[in-house]
Design a protein around this motif. Structure first.
Motif, short mmCIF file in Angstrom:
data_model
loop_
_atom_site.label_atom_id
_atom_site.label_comp_id
_atom_site.label_asym_id
_atom_site.label_seq_id
_atom_site.Cartn_x
_atom_site.Cartn_y
_atom_site.Cartn_z
N VAL A 110 0.85 -1.20 0.00
CA VAL A 110 0.00 0.00 0.00
C VAL A 110 0.88 1.25 0.00
N LEU A 111 1.88 1.22 0.88
CA LEU A 111 2.79 2.36 1.01
C LEU A 111 3.45 2.70 -0.33
N ILE A 112 3.99 1.67 -0.98
CA ILE A 112 4.71 1.88 -2.23
C ILE A 112 3.76 2.30 -3.35
N ALA A 113 2.61 1.60 -3.42
CA ALA A 113 1.66 1.89 -4.50
C ALA A 113 1.13 3.32 -4.41
N TYR A 116 -6.53 -3.00 1.14
CA TYR A 116 -6.84 -1.71 1.78
C TYR A 116 -7.74 -1.87 2.99
N ASP A 117 -7.89 -3.09 3.47
CA ASP A 117 -8.72 -3.33 4.65
C ASP A 117 -8.21 -2.52 5.83
N GLY A 118 -9.11 -1.79 6.47
CA GLY A 118 -8.72 -1.03 7.65
C GLY A 118 -8.16 0.34 7.33
N GLN A 156 -5.08 12.51 -0.93
CA GLN A 156 -5.63 11.26 -0.40
C GLN A 156 -4.53 10.20 -0.30
N SER A 157 -3.67 10.11 -1.31
CA SER A 157 -2.60 9.12 -1.29
C SER A 157 -1.60 9.43 -0.18
N MET A 158 -1.36 10.72 0.05
CA MET A 158 -0.45 11.10 1.12
C MET A 158 -0.96 10.59 2.46
N ASP A 159 -2.26 10.74 2.63
CA ASP A 159 -2.92 10.27 3.84
C ASP A 159 -2.76 8.75 3.97
N LEU A 160 -2.96 8.05 2.85
CA LEU A 160 -2.84 6.59 2.86
C LEU A 160 -1.41 6.16 3.15
N VAL A 161 -0.44 6.91 2.62
CA VAL A 161 0.97 6.57 2.88
C VAL A 161 1.23 6.67 4.37
N ILE A 180 2.49 3.69 6.76
CA ILE A 180 3.73 3.73 7.54
C ILE A 180 3.47 3.24 8.95
N ASP A 181 2.36 3.73 9.56
CA ASP A 181 2.02 3.31 10.92
C ASP A 181 1.81 1.80 10.99
N ARG A 182 1.04 1.28 10.05
CA ARG A 182 0.70 -0.14 10.10
C ARG A 182 1.92 -1.00 9.81
N TYR A 183 2.70 -0.55 8.84
CA TYR A 183 3.89 -1.32 8.48
C TYR A 183 4.85 -1.40 9.65
#
Lengths: 402, 176
Positions: A113-116, A255-257, A301-306, A310-313
């Motif tokens: 997710v982070l990379i994509a 993208y779950d969660g 939006q992608s910045m937010d997802l990154v 990062i947190d989850r990773y």
């Protein structure tokens, strides 16, 4: 009397048709985003018909895929949408994993997710900068590339390549992130966030830019669906569809969660629109401006997802997991999977007869379908609007011609 | 309405159109008779529940083993299979249609098999069918503008067929 005029040698009548002209635009025209040739039938300044000619970059990717194992074909997916190679790797890897019913580790999922999403930002930055170029302003391009460069630096540190990564692969990723990478990524995000306001000042609210894009090339939702448009082109027309939310569970499970809102105008409003410039009065839903604006929203939006990734990773303990063997046998059968790439829905289809080399490989390109609508959009527009319309579709020829 | 119930409805509306099925596959698919394809597609787009308003992908798979030794062992019949991936934007559901064609019309090598075009149902099919014609050699009858799209117009052969041989020469450019 009439006889006298006909015979008068001083009066010359030209028998020249002045009503229509065929103008060849491309294949090396700078605003055609690669090697696209458009044949315009023009009546003065008005374009009455546009015919796109493609295939200049055809490299037989599908045929090559029938002679390689899925992991060996990963570098060829890099070269389709070379501006978002990470997302292409991901699309193919997921399609193969769908056929093999393989699940990657939790850590690999968040890293993907982070990379994509970083790849999506990089692609939209090129889309935005190049769109400025199409419309005759050079500076946004430099601003966009300044930031994209930093993403490429991050990618280079992660996998060693700056353009054709082959990082995400079947069964996981080729390597884990090097130590200290996450800190650099966070530093980039902190630096990048305020810059977005500069982009809005440079383009989104720029009076000339608005004049060139608002109300130009209006694509109705019904037509967008009929032509198979996807991604920001589809959402720019107000169709609420994003494969990250609506796609198959193989993909949406990634993208779950994660919390994100699809960037699409609903009831005349974009999500979280208080932080963005207001929609100009001249803009019509489905025009070039909206397609551009959806991309700008997706950057945020992608910045937010990154950040979420990062947190989850970093919370994930345990190993990343090894990618599948290069010559792993595929189960007999077929699988088709569409993923949300920056340019639209990229579909990969593979048919296997039970060996490790697929029987048939097919790449359904999003830009291919997005481009097919140009003829419809350009009918009746001015010649100067053709680059504005083609640029707003944000096509990449490597993906169209494959 | 999903799975078997959907199929029952389709068979009730258009009896005899569905010639095969596999609902247990990764992507459940139904096989449609070539001459009924347009009827089925029109029904799927306009009247079915959910309505499949988007055609995502059209492609062809060449089931043919050119190697004589390996061909003796294969289990499938030589054929050309068209695959249509449909999508419903409202229901967010997908459907796969397959159409089986002979590799050559009337088994005469060089004569392209024919199938009715669905470009009148979904505009996506226009370019996708041109690509299938270009790459796999299928004539779509009723297509508004059927010509090669990726290869040059004077290209010989259909590259994604399994028995395709790269030309030795193209306007003085050496192949192979």
């Amino acid at each position: 009397m009439a006889q006298a005029i006909d015979d008068d040698p001083r009066i010359i009548e030209f028998d020249v048709r002045t009503d229509e002209m065929l103008v060849n635009m491309g294949p090396q025209h700078p605003s055609t985003h690669g090697v696209l040739r458009l044949v315009l039938r023009t009546d003065g300044e008005i374009v009455s018909e546009v015919e796109p000619h493609i295939g200049y970059l055809h490299r037989c990717a599908e045929k090559i895929g029938e002679n390689l194992t899925p992991r060996q074909w990963i570098p060829y997916t890099d070269r389709m949408d070379y501006l978002a190679a990470m997302n292409m790797n991901l699309g193919w890897a997921l399609a193969v994993e769908k056929l093999m019913k393989h699940e990657v580790s939790e850590k690999a999922r968040h890293l993907r997710v982070l990379i994509a999403e970083l790849g999506r930002i990089a692609s939209h930055l090129v889309g935005m900068g190049a769109y400025g170029l199409d419309l005759g302003t050079f500076s946004p391009f430099l601003y966009a590339f300044r930031e994209r460069e930093k993403i490429l630096d991050l990618f280079e540190e992660a996998c060693g390549a700056r353009l054709t990564y082959s990082y995400i692969t079947v069964g996981g990723l080729t390597a884990d992130l090097p130590p200290g990478w996450l800190g650099k990524c966070e530093a980039f995000l902190a630096q990048f966030e305020p810059v977005i306001q500069e982009y809005h000042a440079l383009l989104t609210t720029n009076a000339i830019f608005v004049k060139r894009t608002a109300g130009i090339g209006v694509l109705s939702p019904a037509m967008a669906i009929d032509y198979g448009c996807s991604g920001p082109v589809l959402r720019g027309s107000g169709v609420d569809q994003d494969m990250r939310r609506d796609g198959e569970s193989v993909y949406t499970a990634m993208y779950d969660g994660y919390a994100f809102e699809v960037a699409v105008q609903k009831d005349g409003r974009y999500p979280r629109d208080h932080t963005y410039p207001a929609v100009p009065a001249d803009a019509v839903l489905g025009d070039c401006w909206h397609r551009f604006f959806v991309r700008m929203l997706e950057v945020v939006q992608s910045m937010d997802l990154v950040r979420q990734a990062i947190d989850r990773y970093s919370a994930c303990k345990g190993p990343l997991g090894e990618p599948l063997k290069l010559t792993e046998k595929l189960p007999a059968g077929d699988a088709y999977l569409e993923t949300e790439c920056p340019k639209g829905q990229m579909g990969f289809y593979l048919v296997s007869d039970g060996t490790s080399i697929p029987w048939r490989v097919r790449a359904r390109s999003s830009s291919f379908s997005n481009l097919s609508v140009t003829a419809e959009l350009c009918r009746g527009c001015l010649i100067a609007d053709v680059p504005a319309i083609v640029g707003s579709l944000d096509i990449v020829m490597g993906e169209i011609d494959r | 309405m999903r799975g078997p119930a959907f199929l029952e409805k389709l068979e009730a509306v258009l009896p005899g159109a569905v010639t095969g099925r596999n609902l247990e596959a990764l992507d459940p698919w139904i096989e449609v008779a070539p001459d009924r394809l347009v009827d089925v597609c029109r029904w799927l787009k306009e009247s079915s529940d959910p309505r499949f308003d988007a055609l995502e992908c059209v492609t062809a798979v060449d089931w043919f083993e050119p190697d004589q030794k390996k061909a003796a062992k294969v289990t499938w019949q030589p054929r050309l299979e068209l695959v249509y991936h449909l999508w419903s934007t409202a229901a967010r559901a997908s459907l796969v249609l397959k159409v089986s064609l002979p590799r050559w019309k009337d088994d005469t090598p060089g004569e392209l098999p024919e199938v009715p075009s669905v470009a009148g149902v979904w505009r996506t099919a226009d370019w996708h069918e041109r690509e299938v014609y270009d790459m796999s050699g299928v004539t779509f009858t009723g297509h508004p503008d059927l010509r090669r799209i990726l290869c040059p117009e004077d290209w010989v052969g259909y590259p994604l067929r399994k028995d395709y041989e790269m030309p030795l020469d193209y306007h003085g450019i050496r192949g192979r």
